[in-house]
Enzyme design. Structure first.
Site, mmCIF file in Angstrom:
data_model
loop_
_atom_site.group_PDB
_atom_site.id
_atom_site.type_symbol
_atom_site.label_atom_id
_atom_site.label_comp_id
_atom_site.label_asym_id
_atom_site.label_seq_id
_atom_site.Cartn_x
_atom_site.Cartn_y
_atom_site.Cartn_z
ATOM 1 N N HIS A 120 0.850 -1.201 0.000
ATOM 2 C CA HIS A 120 0.000 0.000 0.000
ATOM 3 C C HIS A 120 0.883 1.248 0.000
ATOM 4 O O HIS A 120 1.955 1.253 0.606
ATOM 5 C CB HIS A 120 -0.909 -0.009 1.231
ATOM 6 C CG HIS A 120 -1.976 1.027 1.162
ATOM 7 N ND1 HIS A 120 -1.734 2.338 1.500
ATOM 8 C CD2 HIS A 120 -3.257 0.964 0.748
ATOM 9 C CE1 HIS A 120 -2.859 3.030 1.315
ATOM 10 N NE2 HIS A 120 -3.796 2.229 0.859
ATOM 11 N N GLU A 173 -3.901 2.559 -7.139
ATOM 12 C CA GLU A 173 -4.268 3.628 -6.210
ATOM 13 C C GLU A 173 -3.356 4.834 -6.449
ATOM 14 O O GLU A 173 -2.262 4.905 -5.863
ATOM 15 C CB GLU A 173 -4.120 3.143 -4.765
ATOM 16 C CG GLU A 173 -4.999 1.954 -4.425
ATOM 17 C CD GLU A 173 -5.349 1.916 -2.932
ATOM 18 O OE1 GLU A 173 -6.535 1.898 -2.624
ATOM 19 O OE2 GLU A 173 -4.427 1.929 -2.103
HETATM 20 P P1 13P Z 1 -9.578 6.429 0.551
HETATM 21 O O1 13P Z 1 -10.745 5.654 -0.066
HETATM 22 O O2 13P Z 1 -9.845 6.848 1.951
HETATM 23 O O3 13P Z 1 -9.104 7.505 -0.354
HETATM 24 O O4 13P Z 1 -8.381 5.361 0.679
HETATM 25 C C1 13P Z 1 -8.040 4.600 -0.424
HETATM 26 C C2 13P Z 1 -7.081 3.568 -0.003
HETATM 27 O O5 13P Z 1 -5.947 3.866 0.318
HETATM 28 C C3 13P Z 1 -7.545 2.164 0.057
HETATM 29 O O6 13P Z 1 -6.492 1.294 0.273
#
Ligand code: 13P
Length: 229
Positions: free
Chosen positions: A84, A150
């Site tokens: 992550h 992401e």
């Molecule tokens: P948010 O949905 O709070 O932007 O976070 C995304 C995330 O990092 C999921 O792993």
């Protein structure tokens, strides 16, 4: 479609049990919740599919603060998030540690959501493709592997990637690796439909909106509806 909720460092065992007492996901979509380590036992007891937020590459050893595949499997945890951006930004995670964690977890029989995504300045410099290609290059296609795209500038900021930006990145990742790709970054009930409707978006990794049982269920319902149509 797969909708995963990453609770990050929120919800102890009590709040976890409360969430699952109210959580009744729709048919036609797979939902997974990823609580912090201390709440994994309470989450598994709910009977829902539970992933951890990280996992180490050794079976055991002197690795303070880490957790092994063996411990997760004994707890009844089915998979783990790896790499992550918060791990990469704040805890020194690198492409090489992501490679080791992912390979070992898959070998041990866990499923993996491996996260990739560019920083805002990397996008501005036109480096998105190069960054994603580098991050994906340490991964190998596997039936239990899913990638989450992401974009770091969209995480916890309320700034979602446009469906076009998400689609472009997902298509690139899928050209490099034959696995499902989830989108993550400020996914909420109001924007889930347009993101999930993109042809190469196979689900979502939801942060903030997964803490609230109603909003997480609403995202699951959107996915279920799109899967049926
Ligand atoms: P948010 O949905 O709070 O932007 O976070 C995304 C995330 O990092 C999921 O792993």
């Amino acid at each position: 479609m797969l909708i995963a909720g990453n609770w990050k460092m929120y919800k102890g065992p009590g709040a976890t049990r409360e969430f699952f007492r109210a959580f009744d996901p729709p048919d036609g979509v797979e939902s997974v919740l990823c609580p912090p380590f201390g709440s994994l036992g309470a989450a598994v007891a709910s009977g829902h599919t539970i992933f951890a937020q990280n996992v180490h590459w050794a079976d055991e050893g002197a690795f303070t603060g880490e957790v092994s595949t063996l411990i997760l499997l004994e707890l009844g945890v089915k998979g783990a998030i790896v790499g992550h951006s918060e791990r990469r930004q704040y805890f020194g995670e690198t492409d090489e540690t992501v490679r080791m964690r992912t390979a070992h977890a898959l070998e041990a029989g866990l499923r993996v959501i491996a996260c990739v995504g560019e920083l805002e300045e990397e996008r501005e410099r036109g480096e998105t493709e190069a960054v994603l290609t580098r991050q994906v290059s340490v991964l190998r296609t596997h039936e239990s592997l899913v990638v989450a795209y992401e974009p770091v500038w969209a995480i916890g900021t309320g700034r979602t990637a446009t469906p076009e930006i998400a689609q472009e990145a997902h298509a690139l990742i899928k050209s490099l690796l034959d696995v499902p790709v989830l989108y993550g970054g400020s996914v909420k009930p109001e924007n889930a439909e347009q993101l999930l409707a993109q042809p190469d978006v196979d689900g979502a990794l939801v942060g903030g909106a997964s803490l609230d049982v109603e909003s997480f269920t609403a995202v699951c319902e959107t996915a279920a509806r799109l899967s049926r149509s």
